[in-house]
Scaffold this motif. Structure first.
Motif, PDB file in Angstrom:
ATOM      1  N   SER A 171       0.837  -1.203   0.000  1.00 35.99           N
ATOM      2  CA  SER A 171       0.000   0.000   0.000  1.00 35.99           C
ATOM      3  C   SER A 171       0.870   1.250   0.000  1.00 35.99           C
ATOM      4  N   LEU A 172       1.958   1.189   0.770  1.00 34.68           N
ATOM      5  CA  LEU A 172       2.869   2.330   0.820  1.00 34.68           C
ATOM      6  C   LEU A 172       3.493   2.561  -0.556  1.00 34.68           C
ATOM      7  N   ARG A 173       3.979   1.484  -1.165  1.00 32.80           N
ATOM      8  CA  ARG A 173       4.598   1.569  -2.504  1.00 32.80           C
ATOM      9  C   ARG A 173       3.625   2.199  -3.513  1.00 32.80           C
ATOM     10  N   ASP A 174       2.382   1.705  -3.537  1.00 36.55           N
ATOM     11  CA  ASP A 174       1.406   2.224  -4.504  1.00 36.55           C
ATOM     12  C   ASP A 174       1.212   3.726  -4.337  1.00 36.55           C
ATOM     13  N   ARG A 175       1.143   4.171  -3.084  1.00 35.74           N
ATOM     14  CA  ARG A 175       0.904   5.598  -2.840  1.00 35.74           C
ATOM     15  C   ARG A 175       2.128   6.440  -3.183  1.00 35.74           C
ATOM     16  N   ILE A 176       3.315   5.912  -2.885  1.00 32.63           N
ATOM     17  CA  ILE A 176       4.539   6.648  -3.239  1.00 32.63           C
ATOM     18  C   ILE A 176       4.623   6.817  -4.760  1.00 32.63           C
ATOM     19  N   LEU A 177       4.331   5.734  -5.467  1.00 31.12           N
ATOM     20  CA  LEU A 177       4.438   5.785  -6.930  1.00 31.12           C
ATOM     21  C   LEU A 177       3.354   6.677  -7.524  1.00 31.12           C
ATOM     22  N   ASP A 178       2.135   6.565  -7.005  1.00 36.43           N
ATOM     23  CA  ASP A 178       1.027   7.333  -7.565  1.00 36.43           C
ATOM     24  C   ASP A 178       1.294   8.834  -7.487  1.00 36.43           C
ATOM     25  N   SER A 179       1.897   9.285  -6.386  1.00 32.36           N
ATOM     26  CA  SER A 179       2.132  10.732  -6.269  1.00 32.36           C
ATOM     27  C   SER A 179       3.588  11.091  -6.527  1.00 32.36           C
ATOM     28  N   ASP A 180       4.368  10.139  -6.990  1.00 34.25           N
ATOM     29  CA  ASP A 180       5.752  10.379  -7.396  1.00 34.25           C
ATOM     30  C   ASP A 180       6.568  11.102  -6.317  1.00 34.25           C
ATOM     31  N   CYS A 181       6.575  10.531  -5.108  1.00 30.19           N
ATOM     32  CA  CYS A 181       7.355  11.127  -4.018  1.00 30.19           C
ATOM     33  C   CYS A 181       8.831  10.779  -4.215  1.00 30.19           C
ATOM     34  N   ARG A 182       9.709  11.709  -3.888  1.00 23.54           N
ATOM     35  CA  ARG A 182      11.151  11.470  -4.028  1.00 23.54           C
ATOM     36  C   ARG A 182      11.828  11.307  -2.671  1.00 23.54           C
ATOM     37  N   VAL A 183      11.127  11.723  -1.612  1.00 26.10           N
ATOM     38  CA  VAL A 183      11.676  11.614  -0.269  1.00 26.10           C
ATOM     39  C   VAL A 183      10.634  10.929   0.612  1.00 26.10           C
ATOM     40  N   GLN A 205      10.996  -2.454   2.061  1.00 25.25           N
ATOM     41  CA  GLN A 205      10.331  -3.339   1.113  1.00 25.25           C
ATOM     42  C   GLN A 205       9.616  -2.522   0.024  1.00 25.25           C
ATOM     43  N   ALA A 206       8.938  -1.463   0.442  1.00 27.16           N
ATOM     44  CA  ALA A 206       8.233  -0.610  -0.525  1.00 27.16           C
ATOM     45  C   ALA A 206       9.228   0.081  -1.454  1.00 27.16           C
ATOM     46  N   LEU A 207      10.309   0.604  -0.860  1.00 28.48           N
ATOM     47  CA  LEU A 207      11.256   1.396  -1.649  1.00 28.48           C
ATOM     48  C   LEU A 207      12.035   0.550  -2.644  1.00 28.48           C
ATOM     49  N   ALA A 208      12.088  -0.757  -2.409  1.00 30.50           N
ATOM     50  CA  ALA A 208      12.756  -1.643  -3.376  1.00 30.50           C
ATOM     51  C   ALA A 208      12.127  -1.492  -4.753  1.00 30.50           C
ATOM     52  N   GLU A 209      10.861  -1.061  -4.767  1.00 33.13           N
ATOM     53  CA  GLU A 209      10.183  -0.876  -6.054  1.00 33.13           C
ATOM     54  C   GLU A 209       9.884   0.590  -6.353  1.00 33.13           C
ATOM     55  N   CYS A 210      10.578   1.487  -5.649  1.00 34.42           N
ATOM     56  CA  CYS A 210      10.411   2.930  -5.893  1.00 34.42           C
ATOM     57  C   CYS A 210      11.776   3.539  -6.163  1.00 34.42           C
ATOM     58  N   PRO A 211      12.324   3.319  -7.368  1.00 34.14           N
ATOM     59  CA  PRO A 211      13.711   3.716  -7.642  1.00 34.14           C
ATOM     60  C   PRO A 211      13.942   5.231  -7.563  1.00 34.14           C
ATOM     61  N   ASP A 212      12.879   6.018  -7.679  1.00 31.54           N
ATOM     62  CA  ASP A 212      13.088   7.466  -7.688  1.00 31.54           C
ATOM     63  C   ASP A 212      13.204   8.089  -6.303  1.00 31.54           C
ATOM     64  N   VAL A 213      12.957   7.303  -5.265  1.00 34.74           N
ATOM     65  CA  VAL A 213      13.107   7.854  -3.917  1.00 34.74           C
ATOM     66  C   VAL A 213      14.593   7.874  -3.558  1.00 34.74           C
ATOM     67  N   SER A 214      15.116   9.085  -3.390  1.00 36.31           N
ATOM     68  CA  SER A 214      16.562   9.214  -3.189  1.00 36.31           C
ATOM     69  C   SER A 214      16.930   9.394  -1.730  1.00 36.31           C
ATOM     70  N   THR A 215      15.945   9.755  -0.884  1.00 39.76           N
ATOM     71  CA  THR A 215      16.236   9.967   0.530  1.00 39.76           C
ATOM     72  C   THR A 215      15.180   9.302   1.398  1.00 39.76           C
ATOM     73  N   CYS A 216      15.657   8.582   2.392  1.00 41.85           N
ATOM     74  CA  CYS A 216      14.744   8.052   3.400  1.00 41.85           C
ATOM     75  C   CYS A 216      15.237   8.542   4.761  1.00 41.85           C
ATOM     76  N   LEU A 217      14.462   9.429   5.355  1.00 41.23           N
ATOM     77  CA  LEU A 217      14.834  10.051   6.621  1.00 41.23           C
ATOM     78  C   LEU A 217      14.183   9.235   7.742  1.00 41.23           C
ATOM     79  N   VAL A 218      14.992   8.779   8.710  1.00 37.63           N
ATOM     80  CA  VAL A 218      14.463   7.820   9.688  1.00 37.63           C
ATOM     81  C   VAL A 218      14.516   8.379  11.112  1.00 37.63           C
ATOM     82  N   ILE A 219      13.372   8.451  11.738  1.00 40.94           N
ATOM     83  CA  ILE A 219      13.290   8.889  13.130  1.00 40.94           C
ATOM     84  C   ILE A 219      13.506   7.693  14.040  1.00 40.94           C
TER      85      ILE A 219
END
Ligand code: ATP
Ligand code: MG
Length: 648
Positions: A171-183, A205-219
């Motif tokens: 679900s996360l992957r689909d939403r990231i791709l649908d709105s083309d998030c980069r971060v 797991q989601a980002l494995a299929e979202c190649p355009d996400v260049s930054t993952c900021l982790v709290i």
């Protein structure tokens, strides 16, 4: 349904309310007779503008093009309005009180502290290449950093898309791709009801299929172990430690996008609802102040998750724009025990409490003792949102939780509407349990005959439409304007169609009957699901009920009820007969329930709404094609219902 009783406005509430009965009447009239004048005044009052607008409103509801514009030409920044402008007057006042999942853990941030955090994160995002208009995905626990992340995006002009932290990697992957998030902004783990949810692992797991996400900021929330991708991943605390606290708010056009948010998925594939800046903020602030009658200094608590629109408008943007104290809760209503909500109310002296019928029904099932063990004397106003609230649950909320002292505002609205459209105002509206009562200022609802499309005058029942725009209205479905037009403006030309059905009584009160697609047609009689369900839960043995239609040789549609009994009640055939009789007495012989299936649990969305479309499939024996189940909270509930279905 038997005539419900009316709860008059308590005199102490009316005496100090922002809006009393007469003010509601006159201001409502003004808002519909002179919308431009009215909304210009509200925009001036609730929002600080860098530059005033050129035109208050411009719109077309079709048939060809559909567009909605508010305060065009105006310049503002949402984070500036929620933070900077309060610093002189209330910089050291608490903005966010945070109550952790563990009752011994809490913390708070003043407006000044929140401002500093937001500025720093704005700079971190910029340093990772985020520019005005870029999309940022937020997949977080209920911690203050979730609000910081939203406001930081707003400050630099980025568009956030918050995805509820209970969603799966797919679900996360689909939403990231649908709105083309980069971060993506996430956390190591979240904590709910004493259990860890591996957010970072899901994100990986989601980002494995979202190649355009260049930054993952982790709290770092729990300190749990996480995998690390050195090129992409960044610890929030490390990045923040180096960031400057100077971050100028980006001047945004009133119609620049503020956020994208996906609907709950009760009726089908979620839609990426797009909201813009100026109108949304005016509407969020104004509805928050008036619907909850928020008084300066009060403690306000909305139990929603920031992953839903309720969290956007009524935890973050509305309250902070008004300089309120907003409580954010990480946990769940039944952890460590069923008293938790009320313990938190006492601990933080909550004055205004806003939750969903699903939570009320669940707590009702546990009885009154967990409530009565607490004082709740600080409570002044109660609110509900998300589904029709059965009068039985309304009365329990009013009498047991509020000690018959606090008005209950039953707020009808949607992700699409940005804020409340039909709702009581505590100092103005006599209440009828189960009714969302009357329209908010500037909102002109109407009922149309569902098949003919003709307007219904006076008392009646039909499809609920809104005849003209309000500032908080969504502007489009992200990336699919045609879907926006087709979903909301095709069926009843010239109107915004909500998808819900409603009844209007002789006093002009609205009673939401449920989704229009869920309406039953029994021997030619139309029956709303809410009405039958409310009759079922009147029985003391019943905790929750969901009703759907199924193909019936003689009646066209038969009534199929899924019933959850109260804790400790044995479901029997005798009880079935009592329930059938009860519904017939309450509604009439036409409402004869044909099948009752005992349901230990009901399929719900992750926001807690009953998914009747799945129940309809089970009732019709079409279990091989259940449709989109990605937003289902607990799939095992469905398996159990299929195994025990009564219509095989
Ligand atoms: P989807 O649009 O994806 O099917 P959804 O409609 O559940 O999901 P939301 O925008 O979260 O997504 O919910 C809005 C809906 O919730 C309304 O259309 C209505 O059916 C229901 N609702 C919200 N508040 C109330 C209320 N006070 N009374 C009755 N129904 C309500
Ligand atoms: Mg909807």
């Amino acid at each position: 349904m038997s005539e419900s009783k009316i709860h008059e406005v308590p005199s102490d509430i009316a005496a100090r309310a922002h809006i009393d009965h007469d003010q509601y009447q006159s201001l409502y009239q003004r808002s519909v007779e002179d919308p431009e004048g009215f909304w210009a005044e509200q925009a001036d009052r609730f929002v600080t503008w860098f530059k005033k607008w050129d035109k208050v409103m411009d719109y077309s509801y079709g048939p060809d093009d559909v567009f909605i514009r508010w305060f065009d030409g105006g310049k503002l920044n949402v984070a500036y309005n929620c933070l900077d402008r309060h610093l002189d007057t209330r910089g050291d006042q608490i903005a966010i009180v945070w109550e952790g999942d563990d009752p011994s853990v809490d913390r708070s941030l003043t407006y000044r502290e929140l401002h500093a955090e937001v500025c720093k994160l704005g700079n971190v995002l910029k340093s990772r290449g985020v520019k005005k208009g870029d999309r940022v995905c937020i997949y977080m626990p209920m911690v203050p950093e979730a609000a910081v992340a939203m406001l930081a995006c707003a400050r630099i002009g980025a568009v956030h898309s918050v995805v509820f932290g209970g969603f799966s990697p797919d679900s996360l992957r689909d939403r990231i791709l649908d709105s083309d998030c980069r971060v993506l902004i996430t956390a190591d783990e979240s904590l709910r009801g004493g259990r860890q949810v591996p957010l970072k692992k899901n994100a990986d797991q989601a980002l494995a299929e979202c190649p355009d996400v260049s930054t993952c900021l982790v709290i770092q929330r729990t300190g749990g172990e996480v995998a690390w991708n050195g090129e992409r991943d960044l610890w929030y605390h490390e990045a923040m430690a180096e960031a400057s606290v100077d971050c100028e708010p980006e001047p945004m056009d009133a119609e620049d996008p503020l956020f994208i948010l996906y609907t709950s998925g009760s009726t089908g594939k979620p839609k990426g609802v797009l909201h813009t800046t100026g109108g949304y903020l005016v509407f969020a602030a104004m509805t928050h102040l008036y619907t909850f009658d928020y008084q300066d200094g009060e403690m306000y608590w909305c139990t929603a998750d920031v992953g839903w629109v309720t969290g956007h408008t009524y935890i973050v943007y509305g309250p902070l724009a008004n300089g309120a104290k907003t409580l954010m809760f990480e946990g769940v209503p039944n952890y460590p025990d069923n008293s938790r909500f009320w313990q938190v109310v006492d601990k933080h002296q909550v004055n205004i409490f806003y939750t969903a019928p699903t939570a009320i029904r669940a707590l009702m099932r546990a009885g009154t003792d967990p409530v009565k063990a607490t004082s709740r004397s600080s409570l002044r106003i109660l609110g509900t949102v998300g589904e029709p609230i059965n009068p039985e649950a309304w009365e329990w909320y009013y009498q047991v939780v509020g000690d018959s002292r606090c008005p209950v505002v039953d707020t009808w609205w949607q992700t699409e509407t940005g804020g409340h459209l039909i709702t009581p105002l505590p100092g103005a509206t006599p209440l009828k349990p189960g009714s969302a009562t009357r329209p908010f200022f500037g909102v002109v609802p109407a009922l149309v005959d569902a098949s003919e499309g003709t307007l219904i005058d006076g008392a009646g029942e039909g499809a609920l439409v809104i005849t003209r725009p309000w500032p908080g209205q969504m502007r489009t479905v992200h990336g699919d304007h045609q879907r926006f037009i087709d979903t909301y403006f095709k069926q009843y030309p010239g109107y915004y169609f909500s998808g819900d059905g409603s009844r209007r009584d002789a006093d002009g009160y609205y009673w939401i009957t449920g989704r229009i697609d869920d309406v039953l047609n029994v021997s030619g009689h139309r029956l709303g699901t809410a009405e039958i369900e409310s009759a079922l839960v009147l029985h003391e043995a019943v905790a929750e009920a969901a009703v759907v239609g199924y193909p019936h040789d003689i009646k066209g549609q038969g009534i199929y009820a899924y019933v959850t009994t109260m804790a400790g009640v044995e479901p029997t055939d005798a009880l079935k007969q009592e329930l059938v009789k009860l519904v017939r007495t309450e509604i009439g012989p036409i409402a004869t329930v044909d099948i009752i299936q005992w349901a230990p649990g009901l399929p719900k969305t992750r926001s807690g709404k009953i998914m009747r479309r799945i129940l309809r499939k089970i009732a019709a024996n079409e279990v091989s094609a259940l449709g989109d189940t990605s937003t289902l909270a607990d799939p095992t509930v469905v398996e159990d219902l299929i195994d025990h279905r009564a219509n095989q």
